[in-house]
Design an enzyme around this catalytic site. Sequence first.
Site, mmCIF file in Angstrom:
data_model
loop_
_atom_site.group_PDB
_atom_site.id
_atom_site.type_symbol
_atom_site.label_atom_id
_atom_site.label_comp_id
_atom_site.label_asym_id
_atom_site.label_seq_id
_atom_site.Cartn_x
_atom_site.Cartn_y
_atom_site.Cartn_z
ATOM 1 N N GLY A 119 0.845 -1.196 0.000
ATOM 2 C CA GLY A 119 0.000 0.000 0.000
ATOM 3 C C GLY A 119 0.869 1.232 0.000
ATOM 4 O O GLY A 119 2.096 1.150 0.059
ATOM 5 N N GLY A 129 1.070 5.368 1.589
ATOM 6 C CA GLY A 129 0.501 6.345 2.512
ATOM 7 C C GLY A 129 0.950 7.732 2.128
ATOM 8 O O GLY A 129 1.429 7.953 1.012
ATOM 9 N N CYS A 130 0.801 8.651 3.087
ATOM 10 C CA CYS A 130 1.054 10.047 2.771
ATOM 11 C C CYS A 130 2.522 10.345 2.496
ATOM 12 O O CYS A 130 2.841 11.248 1.747
ATOM 13 C CB CYS A 130 0.543 10.936 3.893
ATOM 14 S SG CYS A 130 -1.182 11.337 3.636
ATOM 15 N N GLY A 162 5.060 7.693 2.074
ATOM 16 C CA GLY A 162 5.877 6.574 1.657
ATOM 17 C C GLY A 162 5.063 5.412 1.139
ATOM 18 O O GLY A 162 3.832 5.443 1.152
ATOM 19 N N VAL A 163 5.793 4.418 0.647
ATOM 20 C CA VAL A 163 5.129 3.204 0.182
ATOM 21 C C VAL A 163 5.484 2.061 1.123
ATOM 22 O O VAL A 163 6.526 2.076 1.768
ATOM 23 C CB VAL A 163 5.564 2.839 -1.258
ATOM 24 C CG1 VAL A 163 4.952 3.779 -2.264
ATOM 25 C CG2 VAL A 163 7.073 2.826 -1.382
ATOM 26 N N VAL A 164 4.584 1.087 1.209
ATOM 27 C CA VAL A 164 4.815 -0.033 2.120
ATOM 28 C C VAL A 164 4.903 -1.316 1.296
ATOM 29 O O VAL A 164 4.018 -1.612 0.488
ATOM 30 C CB VAL A 164 3.679 -0.140 3.160
ATOM 31 C CG1 VAL A 164 3.960 -1.279 4.139
ATOM 32 C CG2 VAL A 164 3.511 1.169 3.911
ATOM 33 N N ASP A 171 -5.684 10.095 14.059
ATOM 34 C CA ASP A 171 -6.095 9.562 12.751
ATOM 35 C C ASP A 171 -6.675 8.162 12.916
ATOM 36 O O ASP A 171 -6.369 7.249 12.153
ATOM 37 C CB ASP A 171 -4.893 9.548 11.791
ATOM 38 C CG ASP A 171 -5.318 9.365 10.338
ATOM 39 O OD1 ASP A 171 -6.532 9.424 10.064
ATOM 40 O OD2 ASP A 171 -4.440 9.166 9.490
HETATM 41 P P1 AMP Z 1 0.476 3.956 5.865
HETATM 42 O O1 AMP Z 1 1.540 4.703 5.136
HETATM 43 O O2 AMP Z 1 0.903 3.582 7.249
HETATM 44 O O3 AMP Z 1 -0.845 4.671 5.810
HETATM 45 O O4 AMP Z 1 0.265 2.558 5.070
HETATM 46 C C1 AMP Z 1 -0.289 2.517 3.778
HETATM 47 C C2 AMP Z 1 -0.925 1.155 3.543
HETATM 48 O O5 AMP Z 1 0.080 0.136 3.556
HETATM 49 C C3 AMP Z 1 -1.930 0.742 4.601
HETATM 50 O O6 AMP Z 1 -3.221 1.194 4.313
HETATM 51 C C4 AMP Z 1 -1.853 -0.769 4.562
HETATM 52 O O7 AMP Z 1 -2.691 -1.275 3.535
HETATM 53 C C5 AMP Z 1 -0.417 -1.032 4.176
HETATM 54 N N1 AMP Z 1 0.400 -1.315 5.361
HETATM 55 C C6 AMP Z 1 1.002 -0.402 6.159
HETATM 56 N N2 AMP Z 1 1.671 -0.994 7.149
HETATM 57 C C7 AMP Z 1 1.486 -2.320 6.993
HETATM 58 C C8 AMP Z 1 1.906 -3.471 7.734
HETATM 59 N N3 AMP Z 1 2.672 -3.351 8.825
HETATM 60 N N4 AMP Z 1 1.520 -4.684 7.315
HETATM 61 C C9 AMP Z 1 0.732 -4.792 6.213
HETATM 62 N N5 AMP Z 1 0.300 -3.755 5.468
HETATM 63 C C10 AMP Z 1 0.664 -2.523 5.855
#
Ligand code: AMP
Length: 562
Positions: A123, A125-126, A128-130, A245
């Site tokens: 996924g 987020g604001c 970075g990428v995960v 949040d």
């Molecule tokens: P974030 O930048 O924390 O908002 O994360 C963006 C997206 O990445 C989230 O909505 C999740 O779908 C995925 N994600 C973030 N952290 C994790 C994690 N620890 N395990 C699995 N998916 C994650």
Amino acid sequence: MLPEASSLWLLRLLRDIQLAQFYRPILEELNVTRPEHFDFVRPEDLDGIGMGRPAQRRLAEALKKHRSGLKSKNWVYKILGGFAPEQKETTPPSDSHLSLPEREGGLKCLIPDGAVRRGELLGSGCFGVVHRGLWTLPSGQSVPVAVKSLRVGPEGPVGTELGDFLREVSIMMNLEHPHVLRLHGLVLGQPLQMVMELAPLGSLHARLTAPAPTPPLPVALLCLFLRQLAGAMAYLGTRGLVHRDLATRNLLLASPRTIKVADFGLVRPLRGARGRYVMGGPRPIPYAWCAPESLREGAFSSASDVWMFGVTLWEMFSGGEEPWAGVPPYLILQRLEQDRARLPRPPLCSRALYALALRCWAPHPADRPSFSYLEGLLQEAWPPEGRCVRDVTEAGALRMQTGDPVTIIEGSPDSATWKGQNGRTFKVGSFPASAVTLADAGVSPATRPVHRVSPAQGERHQGSVDGDGGKAKMRDVPSARAQRRNVPLQRMKALLSPASPPGSGLPGPRENPPTVIPWECLELAKPPSPPETSCPTPSCRGGLRRWSWACTESRTRSARQH
Ligand code: AMP
């Protein structure tokens, strides 16, 4: 008057270019306290404080240098040494003796770049990428992890994103709770990477909105998640933190019955006797989840997190729907305060749970329950479990077979028809009460009698409320007898009493509010057309977040004077 520490950078910058005489006007008339505030300052504004165009050009040049200087600062220094003042949001000077929670042993782990292999994208987020990843420990053991990488622009990481990323690291490295996502460590590479516990089942929001044939989540499981969430939030409160949040998108599923609170990018330390955090400048906030005082004054506290907990509860029971969909963000505050509107009760949500949500949405923060108190309220509102004793085939009734587990959503000992969820088919509907016997399978740890606890007592409940170990059976929820023991019968009647839909002979949910109702019961009439606002960060645009800018510096200032 001495300059505030948070605006010293401005004074230095102006002195360097011989424009120190504009320090006060810039600070007080233009409300600029951070470099990025200049993004909103127009040449006319600078004209207005008497700054000539050549001086404005000098200022623009100096700002450019200042910002690029911030970007190139040694990351390791910044991580280990905390943030430069310009990365902090302003906080009331009187509260400045408090700061981020004390570190317990510093960084959890600095992880060598080569020890982490990134895999599929999970996924974004604001900032970075995960990715899914595999972390090889020095022992050779491999651990599945999630790796959040800081987004890097052509000129390196963007100032505020870097600040937010490091703030998230700094906060997460001090947290340890079974329902808070764990940070394993940090990779000081390019890009910077956070190595976190993997939540293999993704976000709760994605699960709630998963299309068929994925079955909906059982009501009893949603209640379990709520209790896990309340426990995690009570823990954050004891750490003096406000999440800001809270939403199903930020709850991750570590297992089918375990959620973890994640996304600490907006977390801030609470300050002062009132335990508040007041935003120090215009930043986007998730409007539809926010408490009125957050929308009005940029003020956040544990009580505003409790408000968000109520909205998260609403999301869970409405299948991940968007709160206040169709209401423009700028009208939400008016709806909440002037119209005294509240999100309506979702059909899956029992009256008892909705009453709890309404308490979270009390107008005055002081009237909202604390998270530890909520843990007790949740136990009281827990839906009883039963088992079907005969096949139910009557027209209009919820179809059930003998032996089906049933979660009772509405029903009282003296009503002939109840509303519930069939634990086999996950369908919800009404059925004759005589077709179900209430489970009475003893009292498991999860069904301990409820004792309303003071916040101080409640904070001690930090154990996992993980259903996995507890074998998700009827024993995981309070037995009907335990429920009756805990909730006075009259109250239970009032909370659970259903009404009959016309013609069916069966009672159904009373979805329409009574004509004369106190504000707590007002439901929102669905308004038209949704002009969306979204997070200004490109990767966050659109979608559910409905971020909107809030809280100008001047608003914040007036809030501080209260
Ligand atoms: P974030 O930048 O924390 O908002 O994360 C963006 C997206 O990445 C989230 O909505 C999740 O779908 C995925 N994600 C973030 N952290 C994790 C994690 N620890 N395990 C699995 N998916 C994650």
